[in-house]
Motif scaffolding. Sequence first.
Motif, PDB file in Angstrom:
ATOM      1  N   LYS A  48       0.836  -1.211   0.000  1.00 21.73           N
ATOM      2  CA  LYS A  48       0.000   0.000   0.000  1.00 21.73           C
ATOM      3  C   LYS A  48       0.866   1.255   0.000  1.00 21.73           C
ATOM      4  CE  LYS A  48      -4.012  -2.114   2.271  1.00 21.73           C
ATOM      5  NZ  LYS A  48      -4.832  -2.181   3.519  1.00 21.73           N
ATOM      6  N   ALA A  49       1.961   1.217   0.751  1.00 18.38           N
ATOM      7  CA  ALA A  49       2.873   2.367   0.776  1.00 18.38           C
ATOM      8  C   ALA A  49       3.544   2.553  -0.584  1.00 18.38           C
ATOM      9  CB  ALA A  49       3.922   2.179   1.868  1.00 18.38           C
ATOM     10  N   GLN A  50       3.956   1.456  -1.208  1.00 17.49           N
ATOM     11  CA  GLN A  50       4.567   1.539  -2.534  1.00 17.49           C
ATOM     12  C   GLN A  50       3.576   2.077  -3.553  1.00 17.49           C
ATOM     13  OE1 GLN A  50       6.482  -1.987  -4.018  1.00 17.49           O
ATOM     14  NE2 GLN A  50       7.730  -2.270  -2.180  1.00 17.49           N
ATOM     15  N   LEU A  51       2.334   1.624  -3.475  1.00 22.41           N
ATOM     16  CA  LEU A  51       1.313   2.081  -4.413  1.00 22.41           C
ATOM     17  C   LEU A  51       1.098   3.585  -4.280  1.00 22.41           C
ATOM     18  CD1 LEU A  51      -0.846   1.482  -6.536  1.00 22.41           C
ATOM     19  CD2 LEU A  51      -2.434   0.939  -4.673  1.00 22.41           C
ATOM     20  N   ASP A  69      10.416  -2.789 -13.532  1.00 18.09           N
ATOM     21  CA  ASP A  69      11.106  -4.077 -13.477  1.00 18.09           C
ATOM     22  C   ASP A  69      10.717  -4.776 -12.172  1.00 18.09           C
ATOM     23  OD1 ASP A  69      12.845  -6.209 -13.400  1.00 18.09           O
ATOM     24  OD2 ASP A  69      14.628  -5.000 -13.040  1.00 18.09           O
ATOM     25  N   LEU A  70       9.749  -5.668 -12.242  1.00 15.68           N
ATOM     26  CA  LEU A  70       9.326  -6.478 -11.104  1.00 15.68           C
ATOM     27  C   LEU A  70       8.900  -5.642  -9.892  1.00 15.68           C
ATOM     28  CD1 LEU A  70      11.902  -9.429 -11.214  1.00 15.68           C
ATOM     29  CD2 LEU A  70       9.681  -9.250 -12.339  1.00 15.68           C
ATOM     30  N   ARG A  71       8.330  -4.478 -10.129  1.00 14.17           N
ATOM     31  CA  ARG A  71       7.730  -3.687  -9.035  1.00 14.17           C
ATOM     32  C   ARG A  71       6.223  -3.884  -9.153  1.00 14.17           C
ATOM     33  NH1 ARG A  71       9.099   0.408  -5.374  1.00 14.17           N
ATOM     34  NH2 ARG A  71       7.477   1.959  -4.926  1.00 14.17           N
ATOM     35  N   PRO A  72       5.631  -4.716  -8.320  1.00 10.71           N
ATOM     36  CA  PRO A  72       4.249  -5.140  -8.541  1.00 10.71           C
ATOM     37  C   PRO A  72       3.213  -4.034  -8.439  1.00 10.71           C
ATOM     38  CG  PRO A  72       5.039  -5.878  -6.392  1.00 10.71           C
ATOM     39  CD  PRO A  72       6.228  -5.343  -7.129  1.00 10.71           C
ATOM     40  N   THR A  73       3.551  -2.926  -7.755  1.00 10.94           N
ATOM     41  CA  THR A  73       2.574  -1.839  -7.624  1.00 10.94           C
ATOM     42  C   THR A  73       2.563  -0.913  -8.828  1.00 10.94           C
ATOM     43  OG1 THR A  73       4.244  -0.567  -6.405  1.00 10.94           O
ATOM     44  CG2 THR A  73       2.645  -1.830  -5.107  1.00 10.94           C
ATOM     45  N   ALA A  74       3.611  -0.945  -9.645  1.00  9.88           N
ATOM     46  CA  ALA A  74       3.702  -0.008 -10.768  1.00  9.88           C
ATOM     47  C   ALA A  74       2.557  -0.157 -11.774  1.00  9.88           C
ATOM     48  CB  ALA A  74       5.056  -0.152 -11.462  1.00  9.88           C
ATOM     49  N   PRO A  75       2.223  -1.372 -12.241  1.00 12.31           N
ATOM     50  CA  PRO A  75       1.119  -1.472 -13.201  1.00 12.31           C
ATOM     51  C   PRO A  75      -0.228  -1.124 -12.589  1.00 12.31           C
ATOM     52  CG  PRO A  75       1.821  -3.663 -12.512  1.00 12.31           C
ATOM     53  CD  PRO A  75       2.835  -2.686 -11.967  1.00 12.31           C
ATOM     54  N   ILE A  76      -0.371  -1.357 -11.284  1.00  8.28           N
ATOM     55  CA  ILE A  76      -1.620  -0.999 -10.609  1.00  8.28           C
ATOM     56  C   ILE A  76      -1.763   0.517 -10.583  1.00  8.28           C
ATOM     57  CG2 ILE A  76      -2.938  -1.181  -8.475  1.00  8.28           C
ATOM     58  CD1 ILE A  76      -1.348  -3.724  -7.828  1.00  8.28           C
ATOM     59  N   ALA A  77      -0.695   1.213 -10.197  1.00  6.71           N
ATOM     60  CA  ALA A  77      -0.726   2.678 -10.165  1.00  6.71           C
ATOM     61  C   ALA A  77      -0.951   3.249 -11.554  1.00  6.71           C
ATOM     62  CB  ALA A  77       0.582   3.206  -9.573  1.00  6.71           C
ATOM     63  N   ALA A  78      -0.313   2.644 -12.552  1.00  5.68           N
ATOM     64  CA  ALA A  78      -0.493   3.134 -13.922  1.00  5.68           C
ATOM     65  C   ALA A  78      -1.941   2.986 -14.373  1.00  5.68           C
ATOM     66  CB  ALA A  78       0.443   2.373 -14.865  1.00  5.68           C
ATOM     67  N   ALA A  79      -2.534   1.829 -14.098  1.00  5.16           N
ATOM     68  CA  ALA A  79      -3.932   1.600 -14.493  1.00  5.16           C
ATOM     69  C   ALA A  79      -4.863   2.571 -13.773  1.00  5.16           C
ATOM     70  CB  ALA A  79      -4.322   0.160 -14.190  1.00  5.16           C
ATOM     71  N   MET A  80      -4.620   2.805 -12.489  1.00  7.03           N
ATOM     72  CA  MET A  80      -5.449   3.731 -11.725  1.00  7.03           C
ATOM     73  C   MET A  80      -5.286   5.169 -12.214  1.00  7.03           C
ATOM     74  SD  MET A  80      -4.817   2.115  -7.907  1.00  7.03           S
ATOM     75  CE  MET A  80      -5.808   3.357  -7.040  1.00  7.03           C
ATOM     76  N   SER A  81      -4.148   5.475 -12.845  1.00  5.47           N
ATOM     77  CA  SER A  81      -3.865   6.825 -13.328  1.00  5.47           C
ATOM     78  C   SER A  81      -4.227   6.994 -14.797  1.00  5.47           C
ATOM     79  CB  SER A  81      -2.384   7.159 -13.124  1.00  5.47           C
ATOM     80  OG  SER A  81      -2.004   7.012 -11.768  1.00  5.47           O
ATOM     81  N   GLY A  82      -4.656   5.904 -15.433  1.00  6.82           N
ATOM     82  CA  GLY A  82      -4.998   5.985 -16.846  1.00  6.82           C
ATOM     83  C   GLY A  82      -3.797   6.122 -17.750  1.00  6.82           C
ATOM     84  N   VAL A  83      -2.663   5.562 -17.328  1.00  9.56           N
ATOM     85  CA  VAL A  83      -1.413   5.648 -18.082  1.00  9.56           C
ATOM     86  C   VAL A  83      -0.988   4.238 -18.500  1.00  9.56           C
ATOM     87  CG1 VAL A  83       1.016   6.318 -17.964  1.00  9.56           C
ATOM     88  CG2 VAL A  83      -0.720   7.700 -16.815  1.00  9.56           C
ATOM     89  N   PRO A  84      -0.545   4.028 -19.747  1.00  6.81           N
ATOM     90  CA  PRO A  84      -0.088   2.700 -20.147  1.00  6.81           C
ATOM     91  C   PRO A  84       1.176   2.286 -19.397  1.00  6.81           C
ATOM     92  CG  PRO A  84       0.396   4.305 -21.864  1.00  6.81           C
ATOM     93  CD  PRO A  84      -0.475   4.998 -20.851  1.00  6.81           C
ATOM     94  N   SER A  85       1.360   0.978 -19.235  1.00  5.83           N
ATOM     95  CA  SER A  85       2.505   0.471 -18.484  1.00  5.83           C
ATOM     96  C   SER A  85       3.255  -0.581 -19.277  1.00  5.83           C
ATOM     97  CB  SER A  85       2.048  -0.114 -17.144  1.00  5.83           C
ATOM     98  OG  SER A  85       1.110  -1.152 -17.338  1.00  5.83           O
ATOM     99  N   VAL A  86       4.539  -0.707 -18.959  1.00  4.26           N
ATOM    100  CA  VAL A  86       5.429  -1.668 -19.614  1.00  4.26           C
ATOM    101  C   VAL A  86       6.158  -2.467 -18.554  1.00  4.26           C
ATOM    102  CG1 VAL A  86       7.451  -1.998 -21.084  1.00  4.26           C
ATOM    103  CG2 VAL A  86       5.821  -0.178 -21.602  1.00  4.26           C
ATOM    104  N   SER A  87       6.099  -3.778 -18.643  1.00 10.05           N
ATOM    105  CA  SER A  87       6.883  -4.649 -17.777  1.00 10.05           C
ATOM    106  C   SER A  87       8.129  -5.097 -18.525  1.00 10.05           C
ATOM    107  CB  SER A  87       6.069  -5.875 -17.364  1.00 10.05           C
ATOM    108  OG  SER A  87       6.857  -6.769 -16.597  1.00 10.05           O
ATOM    109  N   VAL A  88       9.295  -4.876 -17.912  1.00  8.21           N
ATOM    110  CA  VAL A  88      10.556  -5.329 -18.500  1.00  8.21           C
ATOM    111  C   VAL A  88      10.945  -6.619 -17.787  1.00  8.21           C
ATOM    112  CG1 VAL A  88      12.943  -4.736 -19.035  1.00  8.21           C
ATOM    113  CG2 VAL A  88      11.197  -2.929 -18.930  1.00  8.21           C
ATOM    114  N   ILE A  89      10.698  -7.741 -18.422  1.00  3.45           N
ATOM    115  CA  ILE A  89      10.978  -9.050 -17.836  1.00  3.45           C
ATOM    116  C   ILE A  89      11.673  -9.924 -18.871  1.00  3.45           C
ATOM    117  CG2 ILE A  89       9.079  -9.056 -16.169  1.00  3.45           C
ATOM    118  CD1 ILE A  89       7.466 -10.729 -18.168  1.00  3.45           C
TER     119      ILE A  89
END
Length: 369
Positions: A48-51, A69-89
């Motif tokens: 929750k703090a990371q988000l 890169d493997l930060r699980p809150t990043a895509p959640i925050a991006a979706a909540m902000s209406g911004v596209p996200s990219v996972s580098v894996i």
Amino acid sequence: MTWAVPAQYRPLLDDGRADIHEIKAASFDQYYAKIVQGQPPHTPEDLKAQLATDLDLIKSSKADLVAYDLRPTAPIAAAMSGVPSVSVINAYWSPYGERIMTVPDTVGVRKIGLRFAEFILPRFGPRVMKRVVEPVSALRRAAGLDDYDGDLFQLWAGCDHVWFPDTDNMAPAEGLPETHIRVGPALWRPKSAGFPTLPTGFGSTRSKVYVSLGSTGYVHLLPQIVDGLLAAETDILISARSHELSDEVMSSGRVHVVNYIDGDQACDWADLVVSNGGHPQLMQAFSTGTPVLGVGANFDQLMAMVHAERTGAAISLHVLRVTPSRVTQDALKLLQSPEATECARVQKAEIDKIDTGARMEHALDSALR
């Protein structure tokens, strides 16, 4: 461009070309200690703090794209902000590729034994993964996002775009959507690192081995690794911040230890690279046409080494199987094998033909459309 990194990594990026924000993140030791215990690496409170941090940073930077890169809150925050996200894996994490169930070093594996764990993991592995990532799944559900039933492979690809920093022949995947792109190896080093020079007159009569277990390797295994390499009649260059090598070994004239070194030059100098099996150093070694002995412990390292072994240019050695005699055996297999050297050169050719910059430009354009 805005970088969000823990404070210790700021000097590596602070070249005046980007806006750098320091963020809090668990150290690898803290993170991995929980994994070894079979516990979720993130608590609900930490997530929750990371988000909250990610949401604030996306807003303040006015981001058009979030790459992580493997930060699980990043895509959640991006979706909540209406911004596209990219996972580098890496491609071996792709849900469209082979699901490899390697056995990481954990307290439970040590209790039941590695051989038995390798036998039962295909049956219980997905269940264990689901439990470990449940806090992430819960956070995704709370945000109205798919939790993929705790499937770790799906979770890491649970965003708008996925970029694989891999060669075209490493970890094949079938049926990839257009949003999943192989951008090529991320070969990089800080420009102003001030690396010490390689030792001169060293390794002139024997095979040369470069040992770097990185920040995630088991440094306490260095004495056994070095004993095994000495028995294989090699000279050894070690990059390590700390070690427990004996005075006898250090005075042998065949071991040279530095805190850090130019890894590109060291790999090119060496006849064999001994690493923690992680993908970045695999690519660094392969980019110089040098075979690799990967001493892996965690899931990511061991999966990377499965595919590295398949190239014929590497051997994977699980940390729970490390003994001086096993290191000697595996090192000699690679050092005395013309096939391994040739396969490493093939991997170098694969890397050389990839224009990562051009691929990244294409991937970025696609993500921002």
